[in-house]
Each structure stands twice: as C-alpha cells, then as structure tokens.
Design a protein around this motif. Structure first.
Motif: not given
Length: 300
Positions: A279-288, A295-298
């Motif tokens: 499968g795939k996991i798509n994580v949306p983000f709205h700005s830099a 990234i900090k969460l991961l």
C-alpha cells in the motif's frame, strides 16, 4: 466460551439421567423423555457405535487431524446425532468425522442429539420452539434448521411454513454452517456478528476466512468494512488468475486506524492497501513550514 461450558454442564446432567436404569427412556411416552428430545447431551464415546450402513468409508487422515486440533481448542461446535438402540447404547446417525476427530483429540465424551422411538413429531415441535427463542445465537438457530433438514427431511419451503420465517432468512442462517469452526465459535461467543459471518462466507477458502476473521477482531472492523475487505480479496484473487487485468483493487483502513494517523500528523492522511497487502501512505502538507513540522515529527 461461556455459552459452550453452560451447554456441556447441562448435557452432563442429562447424561446421568440416561444412565439411570430406573429411568430408561425408550420412547416419547416415557417419563423425562421431553428432557431428551431436542436437547444436547454429553455421551461417552465408548457407548456410541458407528452406523454399519454409513455409505462413506474413506476419511482423509490429514483433514481429521486438523479437525481434531480444532476440537482440542474449541470443542465440538456441531453436536453429532445418534439413535438410542439399548440402555446406554447408541448408534451414530450423522457426524462420523466429528466422532472420529473427537477420539483423536482424546475426548472421553461428545455432545450429541439423541433420537428415540416415535419422537419425530416431538422433535419437530422441540426444534421449532427452540428456533423461536430470543436467546439463541445465529449458529444455534442454523443448527436447528439443519436438523430439520437432516433428520426430518423438511424442505426449506416447509420449514418456512413451520417457523414463520422467509425462505431467504432460513438460507442465510444455513450458510453460516459453511464457515470455519473458529469463526462459528466467534459468532456464538459474540466476537463478530451474523452480518460479519455472512460477508466472510463469500470466501470459500477456510484459511482466508480465518485470516479475515482475525483481522476483523484485531481492527474492530464494521460489517461494511468487512464486506469491502472481502470484495478486495475476491477481486485481488481474480486479478491473480487474470494477469491481463489492469484495475487496482484497494480498500481503506478502519476509522480507528485513520484517527491514529490524523492525530499524529495533524492532517488527514490517505492510506490505501492493495489486495496483495501492499500500500501507500500519503501525508499532505500545505507549506514549507508544514513540511518541516512533519519531518520533525518523523525524526523524533
């Protein structure tokens, strides 16, 4: 399995009644015959003789061992049926595989339905009355319908008239008996509903059935989610048998799992799982800045 334990305790009490020479029950006119007809009774294996007219003589040893393993874990889900031929002596009518597997499993007794002389009408009445009860689980109801077919030779149309249920309703109950014993036990104990069972029965392979059953329990899937899972399995299997098929079959994760992703990332994460498990996991983000936050969460 609280329900099963309760039934077996009752069966042992009736078994003691049958072993009392002073109360030998030979027909429906005898005292206590009403306690025998239509009830599950624990019988000692050495009191049961195999029907000499049993047309089936070849039993797959590997399948018997698998059934014996299931019986060790879950007990005998569907009781056998015997005919009383003498005092504390019985002849098997149906259930020879279960009888043989019970012996392999090391059981001393087996749950059984007992037929006695001139009990036909009494048995029909007992089973119909049993079906009308409100405290029965779907498997118990299905087994009562099956007994009316096997022992009384009623058709589904005749049963529909006797019990006041639509033929389609009777058919849906009977189909549950095609489920793997583990799943039947799960329905009896309330781990899954009849709706879950009706979805699973559309898969013929018992290993696949139990895989999906365990997934339902683990992920607390709804009936609708189970139906989607079964559909994905079936369509995925179809694609495996047809390499030219291009369509990708997927199903979504449960609401509870979706919430875990949403709470962690602070955004609605799109998770898709293909029929083959990938499968795939798509994580949306709205700005830099939002990307930096993820990234900090991961990286924690």
């Amino acid at each position: 399995m609280a329900k099963a334990v309760k039934k077996q305790a009752l069966g042992r009490g009736l078994s003691a009644l049958l072993k009392d020479p002073a109360n030998d029950i030979k027909s429906v006119e005898d005292t206590n015959a009403d306690k025998v007809v239509g009830n599950i009774i624990e019988l000692e294996l050495d009191t049961i003789k195999v029907n000499p007219f049993q047309p089936r003589t070849n039993f797959n040893e590997e399948a018997l061992k698998e059934l014996a393993t299931s019986i060790k874990e879950l007990g005998v889900i569907q009781p056998i049926t015997v005919r009383k031929i003498d005092f504390n002596q019985y002849e098997l009518i149906s259930g020879e595989r279960r009888l043989r597997a019970s012996k392999l499993a090391g059981l001393k007794t087996v749950p059984a339905y007992i037929r006695i002389a001139n009990d036909n009408d009494s048995l029909v009445m007992a089973l119909v009355e049993n079906i009308q009860r409100h405290d029965l689980d779907p498997i118990e109801i299905a087994m009562s319908y099956q007994r009316l077919i096997d022992e009384i030779q009623l058709t589904q149309e005749q049963m529909s008239d006797r019990v006041g249920k639509k033929r389609s309703t009777i058919t849906n109950y009977l189909r549950l008996l095609r489920l793997d014993p583990i799943i039947q036990s799960g329905i009896r104990d309330g781990f899954i509903s009849m709706g879950h069972g009706r979805a699973i029965i559309n898969i013929e392979d018992h290993d696949a059935q139990t895989d999906i059953y365990h997934k339902i329990i683990k992920e607390n899937l709804s009936v609708r989610e189970t139906e989607a899972l079964v559909k994905a399995y079936q369509e995925g299997l179809l694609n495996q048998n047809n390499p030219a098929a291009k369509k990708k079959m997927t199903y979504t994760i449960s609401n509870a799992q979706q919430k875990i992703f949403t709470d962690f990332f602070g955004a609605k994460v799109d998770v898709k799982i293909a029929a083959n498990g990938k499968g795939k996991i798509n994580v949306p983000f709205h700005s830099a800045e939002d990307l930096e936050r993820i990234i900090k969460l991961l990286s924690k």
